[in-house]
Design an enzyme around this catalytic site. Structure first.
Site, PDB file in Angstrom:
ATOM      1  N   ASN A 211       0.852  -1.200   0.000  1.00 11.37           N
ATOM      2  CA  ASN A 211       0.000   0.000   0.000  1.00 11.37           C
ATOM      3  C   ASN A 211       0.881   1.242   0.000  1.00 11.37           C
ATOM      4  OD1 ASN A 211       0.606   0.751   2.833  1.00 11.37           O
ATOM      5  ND2 ASN A 211      -0.391  -1.203   3.233  1.00 11.37           N
ATOM      6  N   ASP A 280      -4.166  -6.216   4.689  1.00 13.54           N
ATOM      7  CA  ASP A 280      -5.179  -7.105   5.259  1.00 13.54           C
ATOM      8  C   ASP A 280      -5.156  -8.485   4.602  1.00 13.54           C
ATOM      9  OD1 ASP A 280      -6.338  -5.456   7.227  1.00 13.54           O
ATOM     10  OD2 ASP A 280      -7.305  -4.272   5.652  1.00 13.54           O
ATOM     11  N   LYS A 290       9.534 -16.753 -10.672  1.00 13.10           N
ATOM     12  CA  LYS A 290       8.732 -15.668 -11.241  1.00 13.10           C
ATOM     13  C   LYS A 290       7.621 -16.240 -12.138  1.00 13.10           C
ATOM     14  CE  LYS A 290       9.145 -11.461 -13.879  1.00 13.10           C
ATOM     15  NZ  LYS A 290       9.952 -10.709 -14.820  1.00 13.10           N
ATOM     16  N   PHE A 324      -4.238   3.203  14.815  1.00 12.55           N
ATOM     17  CA  PHE A 324      -4.444   4.238  13.800  1.00 12.55           C
ATOM     18  C   PHE A 324      -5.485   3.702  12.837  1.00 12.55           C
ATOM     19  CE2 PHE A 324      -1.139   7.634  13.922  1.00 12.55           C
ATOM     20  CZ  PHE A 324      -0.544   7.250  15.108  1.00 12.55           C
ATOM     21  N   LYS A 338     -13.658   0.571  15.581  1.00  6.94           N
ATOM     22  CA  LYS A 338     -12.345  -0.095  15.739  1.00  6.94           C
ATOM     23  C   LYS A 338     -11.848   0.007  17.177  1.00  6.94           C
ATOM     24  CE  LYS A 338     -10.898  -0.016  10.955  1.00  6.94           C
ATOM     25  NZ  LYS A 338     -10.258   0.681   9.858  1.00  6.94           N
ATOM     26  N   LYS A 342     -11.219  -3.626  18.750  1.00  7.97           N
ATOM     27  CA  LYS A 342      -9.824  -4.029  18.981  1.00  7.97           C
ATOM     28  C   LYS A 342      -9.391  -3.758  20.429  1.00  7.97           C
ATOM     29  CE  LYS A 342      -8.712  -3.503  14.070  1.00  7.97           C
ATOM     30  NZ  LYS A 342      -7.643  -3.577  13.083  1.00  7.97           N
TER      31      LYS A 342
HETATM   32  O1  PMT Z   1       3.121   6.074   6.428  1.00  6.91           O
HETATM   33  P1  PMT Z   1       2.523   7.385   5.953  1.00  6.91           P
HETATM   34  O2  PMT Z   1       2.683   7.576   4.453  1.00  6.91           O
HETATM   35  O3  PMT Z   1       3.040   8.552   6.749  1.00  6.91           O
HETATM   36  O4  PMT Z   1       0.945   7.323   6.206  1.00  6.91           O
HETATM   37  C1  PMT Z   1       0.441   7.280   7.499  1.00  6.91           C
HETATM   38  C2  PMT Z   1      -0.755   6.315   7.617  1.00  6.91           C
HETATM   39  C3  PMT Z   1      -1.910   6.870   6.815  1.00  6.91           C
HETATM   40  C4  PMT Z   1      -0.380   4.923   7.123  1.00  6.91           C
HETATM   41  C5  PMT Z   1      -1.080   6.228   9.161  1.00  6.91           C
HETATM   42  O5  PMT Z   1      -1.371   7.505   9.663  1.00  6.91           O
HETATM   43  C6  PMT Z   1      -2.274   5.319   9.419  1.00  6.91           C
HETATM   44  O6  PMT Z   1      -3.425   5.717   9.370  1.00  6.91           O
HETATM   45  N1  PMT Z   1      -1.988   4.021   9.726  1.00  6.91           N
HETATM   46  C7  PMT Z   1      -2.996   2.975   9.866  1.00  6.91           C
HETATM   47  C8  PMT Z   1      -3.474   2.534   8.509  1.00  6.91           C
HETATM   48  C9  PMT Z   1      -4.323   1.296   8.569  1.00  6.91           C
HETATM   49  O7  PMT Z   1      -3.841   0.239   8.319  1.00  6.91           O
HETATM   50  O8  PMT Z   1      -5.546   1.462   8.986  1.00  6.91           O
HETATM   51  P2  PMT Z   1      -6.584   0.242   9.181  1.00  6.91           P
HETATM   52  O9  PMT Z   1      -7.855   0.932   9.442  1.00  6.91           O
HETATM   53  O10 PMT Z   1      -6.477  -0.709   8.036  1.00  6.91           O
HETATM   54  O11 PMT Z   1      -6.079  -0.511  10.494  1.00  6.91           O
HETATM   55  C10 PMT Z   1      -6.448  -0.114  11.800  1.00  6.91           C
HETATM   56  C11 PMT Z   1      -5.367  -0.470  12.786  1.00  6.91           C
HETATM   57  O12 PMT Z   1      -5.209  -1.913  12.837  1.00  6.91           O
HETATM   58  C12 PMT Z   1      -4.011   0.093  12.480  1.00  6.91           C
HETATM   59  O13 PMT Z   1      -3.424   0.515  13.702  1.00  6.91           O
HETATM   60  C13 PMT Z   1      -3.228  -1.087  11.886  1.00  6.91           C
HETATM   61  O14 PMT Z   1      -1.838  -1.010  12.189  1.00  6.91           O
HETATM   62  C14 PMT Z   1      -3.880  -2.278  12.585  1.00  6.91           C
HETATM   63  N2  PMT Z   1      -3.889  -3.515  11.779  1.00  6.91           N
HETATM   64  C15 PMT Z   1      -4.604  -3.550  10.611  1.00  6.91           C
HETATM   65  C16 PMT Z   1      -4.662  -4.727   9.892  1.00  6.91           C
HETATM   66  C17 PMT Z   1      -3.959  -5.859  10.368  1.00  6.91           C
HETATM   67  N3  PMT Z   1      -3.969  -7.000   9.698  1.00  6.91           N
HETATM   68  N4  PMT Z   1      -3.265  -5.792  11.517  1.00  6.91           N
HETATM   69  C18 PMT Z   1      -3.240  -4.639  12.225  1.00  6.91           C
HETATM   70  O15 PMT Z   1      -2.568  -4.568  13.274  1.00  6.91           O
END
Ligand code: PMT
Length: 397
Positions: A211, A280, A290, A324, A338, A342
Site C-alpha cells: 500500500n 489485510d 517468477k 491508527f 475499531k 480491537k
Molecule cells: O506512512 P505514511 O505515508 O506517513 O501514512 C500514514 C498512515 C496513513 C499509514 C497512518 O497515519 C495510518 O493511518 N496508519 C494505519 C493505517 C491502517 O492500516 O488502517 P486500518 O484501518 O487498516 O487498520 C487499523 C489499525 O489496525 C491500524 O493501527 C493497523 O496497524 C492495525 N492492523 C490492521 C490490519 C492488520 N492486519 N493488523 C493490524 O494490526
C-alpha cells in the site's frame, strides 16, 4: 508539551574550519523554526565565512571580539552564556577543542563556554588524522568528563580530499540531539513500541501486494517519543527513511513478520502505537519462481492476514494501546467501531480522501477518539501531529 525550537536561545560558536559554511544552513533552519540564534565566531572562523552571512541568516548581531568597543555590555561573555538554552560549537576545530579541554578563556567563545550554565554540545570537524591523533582524542575525552556532549564526526571524504572520520555531522542528526535536550522529558521511563510503514506480501520473487504508506507518520512518532525521553522500539515495514537517532529499529517485510516482531516486544512495552498500514490480505500462493506471462491466471487468490492490533487488544496486560485508522468516510463511526472491536485505549483516525493528510504527504489531520473524548487535531506537519498525539497519550497514562 511538544518539543520545538520556538523561542529557544541557542548560542552557536563557529570556529575556523572549512565546514563553517555548512553551519550557515543550520542557522537558517533554526531561524525558520523560530529559535533565537546568537552566533559567536572565532577570529579564524571569520576567514572562512563572513560575520555578515550569519548576521543576515540569524537576524542577530554576530560577535567575535571580547574587547570590541561597539558590542556593549549586554553581549559580554557572561550574558551570552547565562540565558542560553544550549551552546552548540560547530564546527569545532582541534584547536578550539584543546582550549576548551584545558579551560582556557582567552577569546569570547571560550570565555562564554566557561561562564555558561547551559548544555554544551560540540561537533568536531577536521582532517581525519587530526581527529584520530591521541592529543585530540584525549581532549574530546576530557570534554566528555566535563559533561559536554561531543557528537562523533562522520566518515567520508573531507575538503582536503583525505578519507577518514572528521566530517561535520548532518544537520538532521544534530537537530534531533538539540530537540532532545530542549524537550520536557515527559516520556522518561516509558518503553514505547511503534509500528510504521507498509507491509509487503509477496506473490513471487519479483512482485508483491502493498500500500501507499511511506512510514513518515510512524517515524515521526518514533522521533518525537525518543526526544521526549522514551525508550523506543520501531517495527518498520520497507521504507526509504533512515533509522531515527536513538531508536531501536526492527525491519520486517510481511504482516506475519510484523506480528512475530510485535509479539516479541509487546510484554516489555508500556505504550504501543500501531501506525503501520498492515496489508489485510496476502496472495494465497507464494511462487518460488517468477510467474510467467503465459502461466498467469487472471484472478489472484487472497487469504486474510492476522489482525495484529486485535490480538494485542486481547492480550494486553496494562499496556496503553493506540491504533491508527486510515478511513475514506464516516470517520467517527469507523473509528469508534475499531476502538471497541480491537479493545484500544485510543485511536488516531486520518481521512485519506482529503488532500495533505494520510499516506505519503508530510502533513496530517487526525481525529483522536478515546473512551470519553473526541478531539480534532489541526492540519499540521507529521512531526507536530506526532507530538500532539503523544500529548494526549500522556493524559491517558
Ligand atoms: O506512512 P505514511 O505515508 O506517513 O501514512 C500514514 C498512515 C496513513 C499509514 C497512518 O497515519 C495510518 O493511518 N496508519 C494505519 C493505517 C491502517 O492500516 O488502517 P486500518 O484501518 O487498516 O487498520 C487499523 C489499525 O489496525 C491500524 O493501527 C493497523 O496497524 C492495525 N492492523 C490492521 C490490519 C492488520 N492486519 N493488523 C493490524 O494490526
Amino acid at each position: 508539551m511538544h518539543t520545538s525550537f520556538a523561542g529557544k536561545k541557542i548560542v552557536l560558536g563557529v570556529t575556523g574550519s572549512i565546514a563553517a559554511f555548512k553551519v550557515a544552513g543550520w542557522v537558517s533552519a533554526l531561524a525558520k523554526d523560530e529559535a533565537r540564534v546568537r552566533v559567536i565566531m572565532t577570529q579564524a572562523a571569520t576567514r572562512f565565512v563572513t560575520p555578515l552571512t550569519f548576521a543576515a541568516l540569524s537576524g542577530e548581531k554576530v560577535v567575535s571580539d571580547m574587547f570590541a568597543d561597539d558590542e556593549g555590555p549586554e553581549i559580554s561573555h557572561i550574558e551570552l552564556g547565562k540565558d542560553a538554552d544550549i551552546i552548540l560549537i560547530a564546527p569545532a576545530t582541534a584547536h578550539t577543542i584543546a582550549r576548551m579541554a584545558h579551560g582556557l578563556a582567552d577569546d569570547l567563545l571560550s570565555a562564554t563556554v566557561l561562564a555558561a550554565r547551559a548544555r554544551i554540545i560540540v561537533c568536531p570537524a577536521m582532517n581525519g588524522q587530526m581527529y584520530a591523533h591521541p592529543a585530540t582524542q584525549a581532549n574530546t575525552a576530557r570534554l566528555r568528563e566535563l559533561n559536554y556532549q561531543v557528537i562523533e564526526p562522520a566518515c567520508g571524504m573531507m575538503a582536503c580530499k583525505d578519507e577518514g572520520q572528521g566530517r561535520l555531522p548532518e544537520w538532521e542528526q544534530v537537530r534531533e540531539i538539540l530537540l532532545r535536550h530542549l524537550s520536557a522529558g515527559d516520556l522518561q521511563g516509558q518503553r514505547i513500541l511503534i509500528t510504521a510503514g507498509p507491509t509487503r506480501e509477496p506473490l513471487d520473487p519479483a512482485r508483491f501486494i502493498s500500500n501507499r504508506s511511506s512510514g513518515k507518520m510512524g517515524y515521526a512518532m518514533a522521533r518525537a517519543a525518543y526526544r521526549r525521553g522514551a525508550e523506543v522500539t520501531l517495527i518498520s515495514g520497507p521504507t526509504a527513511l533512515p533509522c531515527p537517532e536513538g531508536v531501536r529499529r526492527v525491519s520486517i517485510q510481511t504482516a506475519e513478520e510484523m506480528r512475530t516482531a510485535v509479539l516479541a516486544h509487546f510484554s516489555e512495552a508500556t505504550i504501543v502505537l500501531k501506525s503501520a498500514a498492515v496489508a489485510d490480505f496476502r496472495p494465497e500462493t507464494r511462487y518460488a519462481d517468477k510467474v510467467k506471462k503465459d502461466q498467469a491466471e487472471l484472478s489472484l487468490g487472497l487469504i486474510a492476514n492476522p489482525d495484529i492490533l486485535q490480538e494485542l487488544g486481547r492480550k494486553k496486560t496494562g499496556q496503553l494501546l493506540v491504533g491508527f485508522a486510515a478511513e475514506s468516510g464516516h470517520l467517527l463511526q469507523e473509528g469508534k467501531k475499531k476502538l471497541q472491536k480491537k479493545n484500544l485505549d485510543l485511536i488516531a483516525v486520518n481521512n485519506i480522501n482529503q488532500e495533505n493528510t494520510g499516506f505519503e504527504v508530510d502533513t496530517n489531520q487526525i481525529t483522536l477518539i478515546d473512551r470519553q473524548n473526541v478531539i480534532e487535531l489541526p492540519l499540521a506537519s507529521k512531526e507536530r501531529t506526532a507530538d500532539l498525539i503523544l500529548d494526549h497519550v500522556i493524559t491517558l497514562l
